[in-house]
Design an enzyme around this catalytic site. Structure first.
Site, mmCIF file in Angstrom:
data_model
loop_
_atom_site.group_PDB
_atom_site.id
_atom_site.type_symbol
_atom_site.label_atom_id
_atom_site.label_comp_id
_atom_site.label_asym_id
_atom_site.label_seq_id
_atom_site.Cartn_x
_atom_site.Cartn_y
_atom_site.Cartn_z
ATOM 1 N N ASP A 1 -1.222 -1.452 -4.412
ATOM 2 C CA ASP A 1 -2.646 -1.265 -4.139
ATOM 3 C C ASP A 1 -3.034 0.205 -4.340
ATOM 4 O OD1 ASP A 1 -3.067 -3.895 -3.552
ATOM 5 O OD2 ASP A 1 -3.057 -3.651 -1.380
ATOM 6 N N MET A 2 -4.317 0.424 -4.547
ATOM 7 C CA MET A 2 -4.843 1.784 -4.644
ATOM 8 C C MET A 2 -5.622 2.103 -3.374
ATOM 9 S SD MET A 2 -4.801 4.443 -6.601
ATOM 10 C CE MET A 2 -4.394 3.851 -8.251
ATOM 11 N N ARG B 1 -5.125 -4.303 -12.080
ATOM 12 C CA ARG B 1 -6.213 -4.984 -11.374
ATOM 13 C C ARG B 1 -7.442 -4.075 -11.357
ATOM 14 N NH1 ARG B 1 -4.800 -5.043 -5.577
ATOM 15 N NH2 ARG B 1 -3.455 -6.805 -6.062
ATOM 16 N N HIS C 1 -15.719 -10.541 -6.588
ATOM 17 C CA HIS C 1 -16.409 -11.790 -6.268
ATOM 18 C C HIS C 1 -17.812 -11.832 -6.857
ATOM 19 C CE1 HIS C 1 -13.594 -13.593 -3.329
ATOM 20 N NE2 HIS C 1 -13.214 -12.339 -3.158
ATOM 21 N N LYS D 1 0.842 -1.193 0.000
ATOM 22 C CA LYS D 1 0.000 0.000 0.000
ATOM 23 C C LYS D 1 0.882 1.250 0.000
ATOM 24 C CE LYS D 1 -4.302 -1.620 2.048
ATOM 25 N NZ LYS D 1 -4.039 -3.032 1.760
ATOM 26 N N GLN E 1 -9.994 1.665 -9.652
ATOM 27 C CA GLN E 1 -11.299 1.514 -9.018
ATOM 28 C C GLN E 1 -12.403 2.044 -9.925
ATOM 29 O OE1 GLN E 1 -10.548 2.137 -4.436
ATOM 30 N NE2 GLN E 1 -9.426 3.705 -5.551
ATOM 31 N N ARG F 1 -12.873 -3.610 8.624
ATOM 32 C CA ARG F 1 -13.143 -2.795 7.443
ATOM 33 C C ARG F 1 -13.737 -3.639 6.326
ATOM 34 N NH1 ARG F 1 -8.410 -1.047 6.422
ATOM 35 N NH2 ARG F 1 -7.922 -2.165 4.511
ATOM 36 N N GLY G 1 -14.143 -0.684 -6.040
ATOM 37 C CA GLY G 1 -13.782 0.438 -5.173
ATOM 38 C C GLY G 1 -14.576 0.391 -3.885
ATOM 39 N N ALA G 2 -13.869 0.486 -2.755
ATOM 40 C CA ALA G 2 -14.515 0.325 -1.455
ATOM 41 C C ALA G 2 -14.476 1.575 -0.596
ATOM 42 C CB ALA G 2 -13.856 -0.832 -0.694
ATOM 43 N N GLU H 1 -17.289 -2.465 4.706
ATOM 44 C CA GLU H 1 -17.152 -1.559 3.572
ATOM 45 C C GLU H 1 -18.238 -1.755 2.523
ATOM 46 O OE1 GLU H 1 -13.724 -4.236 1.257
ATOM 47 O OE2 GLU H 1 -13.225 -2.346 2.258
#
Length: 282
Positions: free
Chosen positions: A107-108, A162, A206, A73, A141, A263, A166-167, A267
Site C-alpha cells: 500500500d501507499m 494499483r 468506486h 502497509k 495516488q 478514517r 489518493g485520500a 477521508e
C-alpha cells in the site's frame, strides 16, 4: 466485538473470520486482497508480530485454495523505524508469500513514504517477478503531482500497479487538492497505463465514471486489468462487474478496526455517501 455499523466494512478481528469472508466472496466470483489492520508502528515487536501473521496468512490462503492475496502497509512493517527495518520485514513477507504462490500488494501512505515504498517495490518486483508472473504490486495516488513521473518509471517493472485517487490530506505543494483536477489526473494515468503497460493494472476506484473509463480503455487496448474495490461499498456493483471482469475486494480485518472505519468515513465525502448507502441498503 465489531458493531453492526462497522462489520459491513471490516471482515472480523481474526484471520479465520477474514478467510471465511474471502470464501464467501470466491463463491460469487470475487477475489480478495486481505489486509491486517495496523500502521505507524514505533516499536519493533508490533512490526514483527504483524509480519509473522502475514507470513502465516499466506500459508493459510494457499492451504485453503482461496483466491486471495495480501496487502501490507510500509509503516506497519517498520518504515517509521527505518528503511532497513522495512526492507527486512517486507522481504521476509514477500519471500514467504512467494513460497505459497500468494501475491503481495504494498500500500501507499502519505507522500513522505513514496520514495521508500517505490524503491522497495521495484527491487522486489525485479527479484521475485518476471514478465510471465508478477509477485508484488504497489499503489500510486493520482492526487500527487509526482505520480505521472512515477508511473513512467514503473512501466517496465515486472509487477502490478494499483491506481487510486489518493485520500491523504497532502499539502498543495505536492498534491492537487481540487477534485476535478484529481479526476482528470486519474483518467490520464489510466490512459498511459492501458497504452504502455503489458498488464497488471489495478483500478482502485468506486467512481462510476472511472470504472466506465477503464472499461473503455480495456476495450480499446486489450490490456489486462482488474477492479479493486472496498468491502462494504457498492457491493452489488462489485458482483455485477465480476460477471465480466476480474474483481478484487479489499478485505481488512483485525482488532484495530475502529481507526480504519472512522478514517474511511471521513477521508472523502463520497466515501461517507457510499457508506450510508451501503448501510441503508443492508
Amino acid at each position: 466485538m465489531i458493531p453492526p455499523v462497522a462489520n459491513r466494512f471490516v471482515a472480523g478481528e481474526s484471520p479465520a473470520q477474514a478467510l471465511d469472508h474471502v470464501r464467501q466472496l470466491n463463491g460469487r466470483h470475487v477475489k480478495a486482497i486481505v489486509n491486517l489492520l495496523g500502521e505507524h508502528y514505533e516499536d519493533r515487536s508490533s512490526v514483527r508480530s504483524d509480519a509473522a501473521e502475514y507470513r502465516a496468512l499466506a500459508g493459510d490462503i494457499s492451504k485453503s485454495r482461496l483466491e486471495a492475496c495480501l496487502s501490507v502497509k510500509p509503516s506497519q512493517l517498520g518504515l517509521n523505524l527505518g528503511k532497513d527495518v522495512f526492507r527486512e520485514e517486507l522481504t521476509a513477507v514477500v519471500d514467504a508469500a512467494a513460497d505459497h504462490d500468494v501475491f503481495v500488494w504494498i500500500d501507499m501512505e502519505d507522500h513522505t513514504t513514496t520514495d521508500a515504498t517505490l524503491d522497495a517495490f521495484e527491487d522486489l518486483a525485479r527479484e521475485y517477478g518476471d514478465d510471465d508472473q508478477y509477485r508484488v504490486g504497489v499503489c500510486v495516488q493520482a492526487n500527487l503531482r509526482r505520480t505521472r513521473d512515477d508511473v513512467e518509471r514503473l512501466a517496465d517493472v515486472p509487477g502490478k500497479v494499483r491506481f487510486v485517487k489518493g485520500a491523504y490530506d497532502e499539502p498543495a505543494a505536492v498534491a492537487y487538492r481540487e477534485s476535478p483536477r484529481v479526476d482528470q489526473e486519474y483518467k490520464t494515468l489510466l490512459e498511459y497505463a492501458f497504452e504502455r503497460f503489458d498488464g497488471g493494472i489495478g483500478v482502485g476506484s468506486h467512481d462510476p465514471a472511472m470504472i466506465d473509463h477503464a472499461i473503455e480503455l480495456h476495450d480499446e487496448y486489450g490490456t489486462d486489468f482488474e477492479f479493486q474495490l472496498l468491502m462494504g461499498v457498492r457491493e452489488s456493483a462489485q458482483f455485477d462487474l465480476a460477471a465480466e471482469y476480474p474483481v478484487y475486494q479489499y478485505v481488512p480485518y483485525g482488532d484495530r478496526w475502529k481507526s480504519y472505519f472512522y478514517r474511511r468515513m471521513t477521508e472523502r465525502n463520497t466515501n461517507l455517501r457510499f457508506a450510508l448507502e451501503a448501510i441503508l441498503d443492508r
